[in-house]
Structure formats: structure tokens, C-alpha cells
Design an enzyme around this catalytic site. Structure first.
Site, PDB file in Angstrom:
ATOM      1  N   LYS A 104       0.846  -1.205   0.000  1.00 16.11           N
ATOM      2  CA  LYS A 104       0.000   0.000   0.000  1.00 16.11           C
ATOM      3  C   LYS A 104       0.878   1.250   0.000  1.00 16.11           C
ATOM      4  O   LYS A 104       0.650   2.198  -0.760  1.00 16.11           O
ATOM      5  CB  LYS A 104      -0.913   0.014   1.240  1.00 16.11           C
ATOM      6  CG  LYS A 104      -2.115  -0.902   1.102  1.00 16.11           C
ATOM      7  CD  LYS A 104      -2.848  -1.124   2.419  1.00 16.11           C
ATOM      8  CE  LYS A 104      -3.929  -2.199   2.231  1.00 16.11           C
ATOM      9  NZ  LYS A 104      -4.568  -2.619   3.469  1.00 16.11           N
ATOM     10  N   GLN A 109      -4.804  -1.267   9.675  1.00 16.14           N
ATOM     11  CA  GLN A 109      -4.750  -2.603   9.088  1.00 16.14           C
ATOM     12  C   GLN A 109      -5.383  -3.636  10.034  1.00 16.14           C
ATOM     13  O   GLN A 109      -5.012  -3.731  11.190  1.00 16.14           O
ATOM     14  CB  GLN A 109      -3.277  -2.966   8.803  1.00 16.14           C
ATOM     15  CG  GLN A 109      -3.090  -4.284   8.089  1.00 16.14           C
ATOM     16  CD  GLN A 109      -3.668  -4.287   6.669  1.00 16.14           C
ATOM     17  OE1 GLN A 109      -3.488  -3.347   5.914  1.00 16.14           O
ATOM     18  NE2 GLN A 109      -4.375  -5.351   6.310  1.00 16.14           N
ATOM     19  N   ASP A 145     -11.203   3.129   4.296  1.00 17.43           N
ATOM     20  CA  ASP A 145     -11.653   1.741   4.218  1.00 17.43           C
ATOM     21  C   ASP A 145     -13.181   1.658   4.197  1.00 17.43           C
ATOM     22  O   ASP A 145     -13.752   0.621   3.866  1.00 17.43           O
ATOM     23  CB  ASP A 145     -11.130   0.953   5.435  1.00 17.43           C
ATOM     24  CG  ASP A 145     -10.054  -0.052   5.062  1.00 17.43           C
ATOM     25  OD1 ASP A 145      -9.915  -0.347   3.860  1.00 17.43           O
ATOM     26  OD2 ASP A 145      -9.362  -0.536   5.969  1.00 17.43           O
TER      27      ASP A 145
END
Ligand code: NAD
Length: 296
Positions: A54, A98, A121
Site C-alpha cells: 500500500k 490494518q 476503508d
């Protein structure tokens, strides 16, 4: 019928190029460089790989990447304090924590402490509610990637019968909301669904997000249907490690009109959509028009 292969790798490269173009424009015309902060708690090997890739792709599209690696025994208080700092940092447009988090941390509490406008997200309850009520939100990356591929392949999805297999908060439920938003007739199937083969056979669009290797055989697929395989399953075959989806690719490709492979289908779209979401968040934060074709 032999299915057309939907090449997620090539599509994702196109999305990243679009993001890079828009980022360059933002810098030149507005002096803004979007920034994505990724927070990793602990040393889960798969999470480390995701976070690295990422960060690398964030820099490749011209955005700033901020990585925060915390020890596995970091307290909830310290993690929440870091998120608060990132929420208040104008250089940070997107915040991603994460998952999974170590067991002693309350995942819901942590996710819901992120500023919803920076929740790239799309897991914050405010964004879930906004998506569910058809309002502007941050959309979870994997379902957004699936939607983009479906729109690219079909143009309009209006009136199509869609079956989503799996009801997770990360993939299944938001995917169903997005398909409903595009006027599909949507069924969400799950582990308790009766006669799953029959349900799947009715679908013009099948999105499989289960996490069971090759559980959907070709004879469940309606002739000409579009199959989006979200599953990523590591199996051993002929003495070799292999990645397979939730759909039995070989038999499904004989009946489907179009199908995503694993690997090289949905997977690459997820990070591309994370970058797209960060760009969208940066545009919104600065009162600028949103990038075209990169939102739901
Ligand atoms: P999850 O475990 O949270 O949810 C799985 C869902 O499948 C559940 O809702 C369950 O009801 C349903 N299910 C389980 N067994 C079933 C059965 N026999 N029949 C019908 N439904 C059944 O998983 P998730 O997080 O949604 O992920 C699903 C898969 O997608 C996994 O393989 C995961 O690795 C993959 N994934 C891929 C990406 C990507 O970027 N491509 C992103 C997220 C998840």
C-alpha cells in the site's frame, strides 16, 4: 460459451494511472498533495506485506505515505491517541488501520474513532449508514473495485439479478448495497441459505465472497452470467502452493459470459480503490469536485 476474462490487473493499473493524473493536477493547480496514513499494530506477516505494498503504490501515484508501525502490545489508549492525532493532521486525508488487530484491542471502537471523512476503508458506522441510505460516503475498497469492473463491463446494471455470496461487513453487505444502488435486484446468500445452487443459477451477476476454495462449480452458473470472484484461498495442489478463488474457475469459465480470475481479478482492484478513496477524501476536504469515475 467461453467467458471473457475480466483483467483486474490491467483495470487496476488504469485506475492507478487515473489517480496519478488527478494527483498531479491537484498539486499543480491547488498545491495539494493527498496523504494516506496506514497504521499497523503487531507483526502479522500478511499484514506487513499488504502495508508495504500500500505504501509503495501510494508513493507511485504521487501521494504522501505515512506508515505507523506499533508494537503488538500497544495499549488501546495509545492507539486511539495516534488516531486522534491523524484525525487532526491536515496533511493526512486517509487513515487506514490494518485489520485484524491483536485480540486485546476493540476493533469496532478503533475503527469508529477514525474521522469518517478520512475513513478510506469505509468501515466506520457513519459511512456504513450513509452507503445504506444512498448518501455520499467512503465506500469499502474491495466492493468498490468489483462495482467498477461490473460497470465497465456492462455499462448499466439496472434491472439485473445479482447474487452476493457472503454477508461480511467488509465485502458482502457493502457489495449488496452498491448493487442495489445501481438498481440490481439483489440477493445476499450465506452459510444458512437453503438451496444455494438454485439461488446462484438465477443470477445475471454472481459475486462470491466466502473464503472457501472453489466452492461454486460451473453448473451453478447461469449461461452468460458475469462472475466476480472475491475469494483468495491458498491451497496445495500437485505439491505446489496455489491461490484459488471461491469459484471453480475452469468449469465456471465454460458457462459464464465474463469472469474474474484469481489471482489477477478483484485483488489488484482493492489497493487501486484505496488510492482512489484517498484522492476523493482529499478533494472533499478541500471543497473540490470529486474525481470522475473513481467513486460509487
Ligand atoms: P468472512 O469470513 O468475513 O465472510 C464469509 C461469508 O461467507 C460469511 O458471511 C458466511 O455466511 C459466508 N459463508 C460461509 N460459508 C458459506 C457457505 N458454505 N455457503 C454460503 N456462504 C457461506 O470473509 P470476507 O472477509 O468477506 O472474505 C471472503 C473472501 O474474500 C476471503 O477469501 C477473503 O480472503 C477474500 N477477500 C478478498 C479481498 C480482495 O482484495 N480480493 C478483500 C477482502 C476479502
Amino acid at each position: 460459451m467461453v467467458a471473457q476474462v475480466i483483467d483486474g490487473k490491467a483495470f487496476a493499473a488504469k485506475v492507478r494511472a487515473q489517480v496519478a493524473d488527478q494527483v498531479a493536477k491537484l498539486k499543480e493547480e491547488n498545491g495539494i498533495t493527498p496523504g494516506l496514513a496506514v497504521v499497523l499494530v503487531g507483526e502479522d506477516p500478511a499484514s506487513q506485506v499488504y502495508v508495504r505494498s500500500k505504501g509503495k503504490m501510494t508513493v507511485e501515484v504521487g501521494m504522501n505515505s505515512y506508515e505507523h508501525k506499533l508494537d503488538a502490545d500497544t495499549s488501546e489508549e495509545d492507539l486511539l491517541a495516534l488516531i486522534e492525532k491523524l484525525n487532526n493532521d491536515p496533511a493526512v486525508n486517509g487513515i487506514l488501520v490494518q485489520l485484524p488487530l491483536p485480540k486485546h484491542l476493540n476493533e469496532d471502537l478503533v475503527i469508529n474513532s477514525i474521522d469518517p471523512a478520512k475513513d478510506v476503508d469505509g468501515f466506520h458506522i457513519s459511512n456504513v449508514g450513509l452507503l445504506g441510505t444512498g448518501q455520499k460516503s467512503m465506500v469499502p475498497c474491495t466492493p468498490l473495485g468489483c462495482l467498477m469492473m461490473l460497470r465497465d463491463h456492462h455499462g448499466s446494471l439496472s434491472g439485473m439479478d445479482a447474487v452476493v455470496i457472503g454477508r461480511s461487513n467488509i465485502v458482502g453487505k457493502p457489495m449488496a448495497q452498491l448493487l442495489l444502488g445501481d438498481s440490481c435486484t439483489v440477493t445476499i446468500a450465506h452459510s444458512r441459505t437453503k438451496d444455494l445452487p438454485d439461488v446462484v443459477r438465477r443470477a445475471d451477476i454472481v459475486v462470491a465472497a466466502v473464503g472457501r476454495p472453489e466452492m461454486v462449480p460451473g453448473d451453478w452458473i447461469k449461461e452468460g452470467a458475469t462472475v466476480i470472484d472475491v475469494g483468495i484461498n491458498r491451497i496445495e495442489r500437485d505439491g505446489k502452493n496455489k491461490l484459488v478463488g471461491d469459484v471453480d474457475y475452469a468449469s465456471a469459465a465454460e458457462r459464464a459470459g465474463a469472469i474474474t480470475p484469481v489471482p489477477g481479478g478483484v485483488g489488484p482492484m482493492t489497493i487501486a480503490c484505496l488510492l482512489a478513496n484517498t484522492l476523493t477524501a482529499a478533494c472533499r476536504a478541500n471543497g473540490l469536485p470529486e474525481p470522475e469515475g473513481l467513486t460509487a
